[in-house]
Design an enzyme around this catalytic site. Structure first.
Site, mmCIF file in Angstrom:
data_model
loop_
_atom_site.group_PDB
_atom_site.id
_atom_site.type_symbol
_atom_site.label_atom_id
_atom_site.label_comp_id
_atom_site.label_asym_id
_atom_site.label_seq_id
_atom_site.Cartn_x
_atom_site.Cartn_y
_atom_site.Cartn_z
ATOM 1 N NE ARG B 297 -4.085 -1.917 1.206
ATOM 2 C CZ ARG B 297 -5.526 -2.225 1.965
ATOM 3 N NH1 ARG B 297 -5.396 -1.970 3.062
ATOM 4 N NH2 ARG B 297 -6.225 -2.801 1.081
ATOM 5 C CE1 TYR B 441 -2.461 0.706 -8.406
ATOM 6 C CE2 TYR B 441 -2.931 -0.569 -10.362
ATOM 7 C CZ TYR B 441 -2.161 0.359 -9.595
ATOM 8 O OH TYR B 441 -1.158 0.783 -9.994
ATOM 9 C CD GLU B 442 -1.993 -3.608 -3.581
ATOM 10 O OE1 GLU B 442 -2.088 -3.738 -4.722
ATOM 11 O OE2 GLU B 442 -1.670 -4.610 -2.681
ATOM 12 N N GLY B 443 -7.100 -1.784 -2.799
ATOM 13 C CA GLY B 443 -8.159 -1.196 -1.832
ATOM 14 C C GLY B 443 -8.144 0.298 -2.195
ATOM 15 C CD GLN B 448 -6.084 1.676 1.595
ATOM 16 O OE1 GLN B 448 -5.460 1.671 2.566
ATOM 17 N NE2 GLN B 448 -5.956 0.693 0.580
#
Lengths: 594, 594
Positions: B297, B441-443, B448
């Protein structure tokens, strides 16, 4: 992408329940007989069909296909030509044009709705009729009868289209330094030479002829912006009957490959001694160009609005369909594995931000349209004078704020889609790419801000701000007894006071700080924007309360008004804080310290 | 586009003058011998050459060319394959990997700088080594020795690459509802079946083999996120020596056509009974995946940072070269027709906003990297414990705030370019398109924010916030005698108090309002972000004052710190205002009222 559905109910609400534009129409000799609520509704219904059924379905594919350039010729995406023909036949190219030359002559408050729908459907396509419309207005306002009679009927009918040729490779914002030349010929025409860039619709295959409006300098031109003249330069010359004769010495050298609006041809245009005719007075080209700028700039603002509306529709449909995660226990669908993402606070925040900015923006653009109409049609000097002031003040706000909030809305919509918002197939990312240009062209939003704070507020020593502040203050007095909106009214009142006092402070300080205005102009414009939308939302809220029994869907309007004041208006605090710093922190760095 | 020049001076300033990371390295047994200021500098100098000379020059063309898909095979843009080989040979794929398997084993504070440079050069390309790096970490942390010995040396060398296969068509954020299945085979392996989407680098031509890390459910899996297991599923099976034997039953069904990162293959991956091996414990796949998430992240956040730096460099070069309009009389170049646009307040505002967010972001990402390093390497329990808390708190901020401010910076840069910022040739609009995905992306950044306020602050009943608040408060006490920064310190102090009290208020109210956290989480994360950057800017300002005699260019740093507090920090007022509304205005609308 979700099918586009024109927000006709909201348009009618804004036009009639909020602004009662028909009362203005009745007082205008040019409009009284041709226009009423019913006729306006019928026209917008037809316009909605054009946008929904004709234009919107081509947008996605047109983005992929783009315009093609070969040997000086531009091919537009599949279907554009047929659609443009149908639009033209329906009278939609000349929607605002003078009826004397075949135009519909719609008031701007009304045509703004049609423009919004067209932009929601496909911004790239909308530019072909849009630029033509601007060129028509310029010729109509400043051209000789001969020019008008020759060009306007063919442009209004869509047989010929129009362009505006301002920017040169070295001169965009600063038109005073353009190099294009116009040499007088013996027959009263001129030979135009120079290179223009970023010319929207400079070349295409939609119409038989293209009429360029070109800024150039006469041999005896004074330096700077006071030495610019305006010319009509057609792609093809024509005889007295309008039959095309020979190709003029103007050609498209190349087209730009852009981030978005792929269906719109953005051309480099070369004028090599092309035959042209003067529009208006020598050296008065810039003021001539600017008479239509108020309409054009609102029009570009509406591109942001149209995209925002489309983004909201797309994202809402996606949010309702997408089943993912769990809502609060009370709202949970226990028979399913997960809930629609509409239950999540953050998804609601993004959707409501779009909704508040879009409906607020629609009211604002209609309000500015109403001012333009009063300025043009009203028989009452006082009304006209106030409307002129409002137009001068609000045009840069409309252009910049509608497009800045437009981009914000398309980005929120994309975020609602998650990864799918990044994939072209869904059409949402196209909205982001297509909208982005509207913050740049027709005067960047930074230039709009400079126009607002420097030329308008500063240039009038604050006078132009007064009718705006007074109108809102009067409205607030009028609703002082409405306890439902006391909190929101207080917020707006406070912001208005902040605006007044910061404006006075800036005017004072600007006298000794030449850098001040351009250092805080963008934040200042946004402050005026949020206050304007606050005013719009309170007017809509009050109107919705009055009409709710008759139109139950207006319950939503009242709730969105609450949201606007609770979650969007606090942005004014950040803007005020930044404005108060003035130019100081921007001018500490030497050039090499950047 | 301007040639990319790695901001090596600023990186050294941040690493050594601000955070003194070498003091941490000396205390870490794994780092003490291999790493010092000089070695670190040499490594980053080499990394800078890779980014500047190898990677950056291909980015523009790779965007135009994109990846191609035919018969299940993906072809990457011209030059990517050769560049990847050179990167691998230089050891840059295994930059953070365990030296036991051939990795460089760089601490994160250092590798973060290299990652930033690679992202400034070409985000799309950076994803191939980036995802491989993540897969290496997952196997290293949770795989059996057999898996590690078989896969890691080949992945670290770049001979094989890696992917993460999480998302399915119906399940992105909500992994608890994935459908992919893993059936145990008699030989201890598993048969994996299911469809995964949005798989970065799922198929390509850069390496001989691709090692997929796949989330799937065992037959006896409990429902939801506690029933997910993690598997290694290679594209090709291999014998004990690592020679490829047969093709596994995993294939790329199609690739996505996206807004940006055109050089990166985003794949639909079909697993049709593919052979795989369990990584870690059954049903513990999600925690296993999440051990590397903190690194990943931060890595995605750094994509936003890299793009912002590039945007600043581009826009600055353009602003210096572009001659347009007039500055204040005092600064006017009277020998020319116009001045560079750098004289204009609004252009300076945009450039300084980028500069403040980018240098603030670099300090922030380095600071978070330092926390990750302390958490991993420190021998001191108290240091490690505090670092763990800081990592938990700040990782979602790093991912979301660096990418949100990254997009903002690329958009400012585009605006500085005017119309040229919209034309592909200049490369600036590509930065906007390439950066946008990092917010998703990646959450998503909304997720977050939920992680920060819900799981971290809420889940710890505010405990995780304390070391953060205490560190800043202690720093402020330490500079209480420095009158140069008294005003800025007071601003930061006040914001910190606001954060503390609003956090307490939210924790209390959340007990009875299930919707509260997700209703204000994004604004809350931004508030923490601006406070963090404020802390970074004050630390940098004080360090710059101390080092200025030695490094005169740090005078700029001090001026940018002033700018940050004057023009950016006021944004916290808007955020606080919105947070105070809580969930109320978001839950007024019924579903059909949207």
């Amino acid at each position: 992408m979700a099918d586009y559905r024109a927000p006709r109910d909201d348009m009618d609400f804004v036009l009639h329940d909020v602004f009662n534009v028909a009362a203005d129409w009745e007082l205008a000799p040019e409009l009284a007989e041709m226009m009423d609520v019913e006729t306006a509704g019928a026209i917008l219904d037809e316009g909605a069909k054009v946008a929904e059924n004709l234009v919107a379905p081509l947008a996605r594919e047109a983005d992929e296909e783009g315009v093609k350039f070969e040997d000086g010729a531009v091919t537009t995406p599949k279907g554009y030509k047929e659609n443009f023909r149908q639009l033209a036949e329906g009278g939609w190219v000349g929607v605002t044009a003078n009826p004397e030359f075949g135009g519909m002559g719609l008031p701007k408050s009304l045509s703004a709705q049609y423009e919004e729908m067209l932009c929601s459907a496909d911004i790239a396509f909308s530019l072909y009729p849009g630029l033509t419309s601007g060129a028509i207005m310029a010729i109509d306002s400043h051209g000789s009868d001969e020019l008008k009679n020759h060009y306007l009927p063919r442009m209004v009918s869509g047989e010929w289209t129009g362009t505006m040729c301002l920017t040169e490779p070295h001169a965009g914002t600063d038109l005073g330094i353009i190099k294009s030349k116009a040499i007088p010929s013996e027959d009263g025409s001129f030979e135009i030479s120079g290179t223009k860039i970023f010319i929207t619709g400079g070349e295409h295959d939609l119409a038989d002829n293209i009429v360029h409006l070109v800024l150039a300098k006469l041999p005896d031109a004074p330096a700077g912006t006071k030495g610019i003249s305006l010319f009509v330069v057609p792609k093809f010359l024509s005889d007295a009957e309008g039959n095309l004769t020979e190709r003029n010495a103007v050609s498209c050298g190349s087209i730009e490959h852009k981030m978005g609006i792929h269906g719109s041809a953005t051309c480099v245009m070369n004028f090599d001694g092309a035959k042209g005719w003067l529009v208006g007075e020598p050296h008065r080209g810039l003021p001539a160009m600017f008479t239509m700028m108020n309409y054009e700039r609102l029009g570009v603002g509406i591109q942001g609005l149209g995209a925002a509306e489309r983004s909201y529709q797309n994202a809402l449909e996606y949010a309702k369909d997408r089943i993912q995660g769990r809502g609060a226990k009370a709202t949970r669908n226990d028979s399913a594995e997960a809930d629609s993402i509409l239950v999540h606070g953050d998804v609601r925040r993004m959707l409501l931000t779009m909704k508040a900015l879009t409906e607020g923006g629609r009211a604002f653009s209609t309000w500015v349209g109403q001012q333009l109409d009063r300025s043009k049609y009203s028989q009452d000097d006082a009304v006209r004078e106030k409307a002129d002031a409002m137009v001068a003040l609000l045009t840069p706000v409309a252009k910049a704020f509608l497009t800045d909030t437009g981009l914000e809305s398309t980005i929120h919509g994309q975020q609602v889609f998650g990864g799918h918002g990044y994939v072209r197939e869904w059409g949402q990312e196209q909205l982001v790419r297509d909208t982005r240009i509207a913050q740049i062209y027709e005067g960047t939003n930074g230039i709009q801000a400079l126009d607002l704070l420097g030329r308008k507020v500063g240039g009038s020593r604050g006078e132009l701000l007064k009718p705006f502040v007074e109108e809102i203050a009067t409205f607030l007095q009028g609703i002082a007894g409405n306890s439902n909106w006391a909190k929101e009214a207080e917020t707006l009142q406070k912001s208005l006071q902040d605006l007044t006092s910061i404006s006075e402070e800036l005017l004072q300080k600007a006298a000794t700080d030449e850098n001040l205005v351009n250092s805080v102009a963008v934040e200042y414009l946004h402050l005026v924007g949020y206050i304007s939308y606050g005013y719009m939302w309170l007017r809509m809220a009050v109107a919705a309360e009055q009409k709710q029994a008759e139109k139950p869907y207006l319950a939503s309007k009242i709730k969105t008004a609450r949201f606007y004041f609770a979650r969007i208006m606090p942005r004014t605090h950040a803007l005020l804080g930044a404005i108060k710093d003035g130019s100081e922190s921007l001018y500490l760095h030497d050039d090499e310290q950047f």
